[in-house]
Design a protein around this motif. Structure first.
Motif, PDB file in Angstrom:
ATOM      1  N   ASN A 269     -12.357  -5.753  -4.220  1.00 54.20           N
ATOM      2  CA  ASN A 269     -10.979  -5.375  -3.910  1.00 54.20           C
ATOM      3  C   ASN A 269     -10.341  -6.536  -3.164  1.00 54.20           C
ATOM      4  O   ASN A 269     -10.774  -6.861  -2.055  1.00 54.20           O
ATOM      5  N   GLU A 328     -12.168   5.238  -3.621  1.00 53.63           N
ATOM      6  CA  GLU A 328     -10.886   5.667  -4.207  1.00 53.63           C
ATOM      7  C   GLU A 328      -9.809   4.638  -4.000  1.00 53.63           C
ATOM      8  O   GLU A 328      -9.709   4.050  -2.918  1.00 53.63           O
ATOM      9  N   GLN A 329      -8.990   4.462  -5.019  1.00 53.77           N
ATOM     10  CA  GLN A 329      -7.834   3.562  -4.909  1.00 53.77           C
ATOM     11  C   GLN A 329      -6.597   4.364  -4.492  1.00 53.77           C
ATOM     12  O   GLN A 329      -6.535   5.572  -4.725  1.00 53.77           O
ATOM     13  N   SER A 332      -2.579   4.584  -9.122  1.00 50.92           N
ATOM     14  CA  SER A 332      -3.186   4.805 -10.438  1.00 50.92           C
ATOM     15  C   SER A 332      -2.503   3.884 -11.461  1.00 50.92           C
ATOM     16  O   SER A 332      -1.274   3.872 -11.561  1.00 50.92           O
ATOM     17  N   ASP A 354      -9.353   0.818 -12.290  1.00 42.05           N
ATOM     18  CA  ASP A 354     -10.474   0.867 -11.344  1.00 42.05           C
ATOM     19  C   ASP A 354     -11.790   1.236 -12.027  1.00 42.05           C
ATOM     20  O   ASP A 354     -12.866   0.864 -11.548  1.00 42.05           O
ATOM     21  N   ASN A 357     -13.092  -1.934 -13.141  1.00 45.45           N
ATOM     22  CA  ASN A 357     -13.574  -2.676 -11.963  1.00 45.45           C
ATOM     23  C   ASN A 357     -14.927  -2.142 -11.502  1.00 45.45           C
ATOM     24  O   ASN A 357     -15.843  -2.906 -11.174  1.00 45.45           O
ATOM     25  N   ALA A 382     -12.134   4.999   1.119  1.00 52.43           N
ATOM     26  CA  ALA A 382     -10.836   4.447   0.690  1.00 52.43           C
ATOM     27  C   ALA A 382     -10.391   3.429   1.731  1.00 52.43           C
ATOM     28  O   ALA A 382     -10.920   3.406   2.848  1.00 52.43           O
TER      29      ALA A 382
END
Ligand code: PA5
Length: 443
Positions: A269, A328-329, A332, A354, A357, A382
């Motif tokens: 990230n 969690e991102q 979206s 993601d 990723n 997160a």
């Protein structure tokens, strides 16, 4: 409550569990040294209960000061270096919209004093010349050259742009309670100040006003950050097989003892780039001494898979990886379908970016394990204040335990002084006459 997690299963084929557990009593001893203040460097343990002992009134004061800077300024420059810079930079970068500066929506926090780049300072001053700006100047010693130069320049500029009285209202100093040139200057000029406790070293100071004020100015919830740190402080007090600070400290020392001299902190990230920089300072300055210590390195993947990936997969087998996985991102993004499919990507159409990723992460971890690189995994739910607070405190405490297992004083940094002595001698600083003569004879 969700919490960060440490998984060492992909280390065990390289270092048997028994070798890690052989360090259990050393870890217990390290933990006890921290809590009983009976180890080396015990005069620098103020960070240990900083989350639980920080008064609510101090947090309120930091929030109010940040709000007043936000009201008055388009830009706030945080001046500091090392431990007086990296923690705030790490948290702000982790929480920020990557393109916030281009949107111009919030008072941006810029940084200075973390280098001596003439062009950097010229460009910063040029950028600030038509801005309403403020300054947070941070130096525990109050005498560090890099931030002192930046502050001298920006203070003069702010006074020229605003007048001395208004400039003084927009400058906040964070320094020692009594000592140092910055404390004296702040008293004389009437700046608002916050204190860095004597017993909190620079690289352990992010959860003090040093980190909290710039983070609050950037608009983030420092109370949630502190709550995360409180949760981790409370969860890691007792010696136990489940204490994640002990697990991390034992595992990395077992790997070091098995010849793995380099630890690479890996993220997937881009917002965690500066978190790794903060971590490198924390572990590098704490453990690299007495000719010992794991060398802390970092990569930002998948970007660096296209530069350092070859070395990690196939180079000298003296490394291990600690991968920070963000579950969690915040947003979206779905990969669209394309009728022509000329790029051949329709097989992942409809999936989250993601997901791709995460498969890059998993695929890389498996490849590296196959290539002989032990892997630890730290999972963070997160990129939110409470989890970053947990992660910061986790790494700080594990660092103290790890340093004691290694047999060094984790809380001093004698090696940092050597370059300063040479620089002062070369610049002919008064008091350095003998050193000046000696160094000039060598060049
Ligand atoms: O961790 C440390 O102690 C150092 O990195 C210091 O934070 C850094 O040298 C800056 O020192 P000061 O805050 O005294 O200007």
């Amino acid at each position: 409550m969700k919490t960060i997690n440490v998984n060492i299963k992909d280390v065990l084929s390289f270092v048997p569990e028994a070798q890690i557990e052989a360090l259990d009593s050393a870890a217990a001893d390290g933990l006890e040294k921290l809590h009983n203040a009976s180890g080396e460097g015990n005069d620098f343990l103020g960070w240990l209960d900083l989350p639980t002992r920080t008064p609510a009134a101090l947090l309120d004061d930091i929030v109010a000061t940040a709000q007043s800077l936000r009201n008055d300024c388009e830009v706030v420059v945080a001046i500091g270096i090392g431990g007086s810079y990296l923690g705030a930079k790490a948290v702000i970068e982790a929480l920020s919209d990557t393109f916030a500066a281009y949107r111009g929506t919030a008072p941006a926090v810029l940084f200075a004093g973390q280098n001596i780049g003439e062009d950097y300072l010229y460009e910063l001053q040029d950028y600030l010349k038509d801005k309403k700006f403020g300054i947070i100047v941070i130096s525990k010693s109050g005498t560090t050259t890099e931030p002192a130069i930046a502050f001298r320049l920006l203070k003069a500029q702010l006074e020229a742009q605003m007048g001395k009285a208004e400039a003084s209202r927009r400058i906040v100093a964070i320094t020692d309670a009594k000592r140092g040139a910055l404390r004296q200057l702040a008293t004389e000029e009437g700046y608002k100040t916050f204190v860095i406790d004597d017993n909190v070293g620079g690289r352990f100071s992010v959860l003090s006003p040093v980190g909290l004020l710039p983070i609050a100015v950037a608009g983030y919830d420092i109370k949630a950050l502190m709550q995360g740190a409180i949760d981790m402080e409370n969860a890691t007090k007792e010696h136990s097989k489940d204490n994640i600070t002990e697990i991390y400290a034992k595992t990395r020392n077992a790997l070091y003892n098995a010849g793995k001299k380099i630890e690479i902190l890996v993220n997937y990230n881009p917002k965690l780039h500066y978190f790794s920089e903060w971590w490198k300072q924390l572990y590098g300055e704490s453990e690299g001494k007495d000719q010992k210590g794991i060398f802390p390195a970092s990569v930002d993947n998948s970007t660096d898979l296209h530069s350092m990936g070859q070395w990690i997969q196939d180079g000298e087998r003296t490394i291990f990886e600690t991968v920070i996985s963000v579950e969690e991102q915040a947003h979206s993004v779905i990969i669209p379908s394309d009728d022509a499919n000329l790029d051949g990507l329709n097989y992942i159409a409809g999936r989250h970016v993601d997901e791709v990723n995460k498969m890059a992460e998993l695929g890389t971890r498996i490849a590296h394990i196959d290539g002989g690189v032990p892997n630890m995994q730290i999972t963070i739910p997160a990129l939110k204040e409470e989890y970053l607070g947990q992660l910061i405190y986790f790494f700080e405490k594990a660092c103290g335990i790890s340093g004691y297992i290694l047999g060094v004083n984790p809380f001093n940094q004698p090696g940092v002084e050597d370059y300063k002595r040479n620089m002062f001698a070369l610049l002919e600083k008064p008091g350095y006459e003998e050193a000046t003569a000696a160094i000039k004879a060598r060049i």
